[in-house]
Design an enzyme around this catalytic site. Structure first.
Site: not given
Length: 337
Positions: A148, A278, A306
């Site tokens: 991320s 995601d 995610h």
């Protein structure tokens, strides 16, 4: 029943009751303390040791296991509002003789938080480089892993400090434009239009908002008790003001597409792992990276969101190990040629 035997049962029962009552009290009254104890225990069980490194007056907090050896060391960069312990689920499936380093990102957990610091993606990459130099991790090129926000930083780091990085794993990285808006991006736009930008979905302030965030980040639906949700919120609330400042910094024009702006400079062999479902960062970002990085290996995980590290830790660990083994084999073939 003999009195001595009765006394023995009373004492034994009392001895067992104390830790049970302590656990129940912690669960009901101080769930945040229970969460901290949980991470402490898990670190010890997996052999991860916590240390501090200093660059002038700046402090980095990190955990590590193993020592540098014939295989590259592995540096792991966590995502927004997380901490070094988020990697424990993956560490569990990695060999104990592999040198692992998990660092708290700038402003997170035990690493220095300063209003004067540069929390842009470029600024964070510079701080991580300072950490790498502090612990002398770049005596030999290392394998860099980021997820991320940490994936955004990792990609920029690999582009800016290519001599440090021998290979790269990006897990659902931020910093890329997308042709398809994710659920999270749509939510942000709605909040901007209604001028309620303070209600950022990734910065929960109540157990209900925490439950919504977990649903947003995960494809797998975890049944989390209300008390644990409360504990997770209690741990985060003191940091929410910083998280808001950081979030606005990393979605600012300076950082929003940092990985995209630097991906053509990445020369290290790169592995991209992305959850197909995601809802935070659309999976189409994987093809963007594949088209720009020459030696790019893409893995799309079915039925995964995610939070790849939490949802598919064993699979993720195996993919990283297979990637490292492949690169080692290619390197050996080149030497023999």
């Amino acid at each position: 029943m003999d009195l001595d035997v009765l006394n023995m049962f009373v004492i034994a029962g009392g001895t067992l009751a104390i830790p049970i009552l302590a656990f129940v009290a912690s669960f009901l009254l101080w769930p945040s303390a229970l969460i901290r104890i949980y991470y402490w225990y898990w670190r010890r069980a997996l052999g991860m040791q916590v240390r501090y490194a200093h660059y002038d007056d700046y402090q980095f907090c990190y955990s590590y296991r193993g020592r540098p050896g014939y295989r590259p060391s592995v540096l792991m960069l966590h995502g927004f509002s997380a901490h070094k312990d988020m990697w424990l689920s993956i560490v569990k499936f990695l060999p104990k003789n592999l040198h692992l380093v998990c660092v708290d990102m700038p402003g997170h957990e035990g690493t220095t938080r300063s209003d004067l610091d540069d929390y842009s993606i470029s600024g964070q990459a510079k701080r991580i480089h300072q950490f790498v130099e502090c612990v002398k991790l770049n005596r030999r090129p290392f394998h860099l892993v980021g997820t991320s926000m940490g994936g955004n930083v990792a990609g920029v780091y690999a582009a800016q400090y290519p001599e440090d990085v021998c290979s790269l794993t990006l897990i659902c990285p931020a910093g890329l434009p997308s042709t398809t808006d994710s659920k999270f991006i749509k939510q942000l736009r709605e909040l901007q239009e209604s001028k309620c930008i303070d209600r950022i979905p990734l910065i929960p302030s109540t157990p209900e908002e925490m439950a919504d965030m977990l649903k947003l980040c995960s494809y797998v639906r975890f049944k989390v008790p209300q008390q644990i949700l409360q504990g997770l919120v209690d741990v985060r609330i003191p940091h929410n003001e910083f998280y808001r400042k950081l979030f606005l910094e990393i979605v600012d024009e300076k950082s929003r597409h940092s990985l995209h702006e630097n991906m053509s400079k990445i020369k290290a062999p790169t592995q991209v792992i992305w959850g197909k479902q995601d809802q935070v960062l659309d999976v189409s970002g994987a093809s963007v990276l594949a088209s720009a990085i020459p030696d790019c290996h893409v893995y799309i995980l079915e039925n995964c969101g995610h939070s790849v590290v939490v949802e598919r830790p064993r699979k993720t660990a195996n993919l990283i190990l297979e990637f490292l083994a492949l690169l080692h084999s290619i390197d050996n073939n080149k030497k023999q040629a």
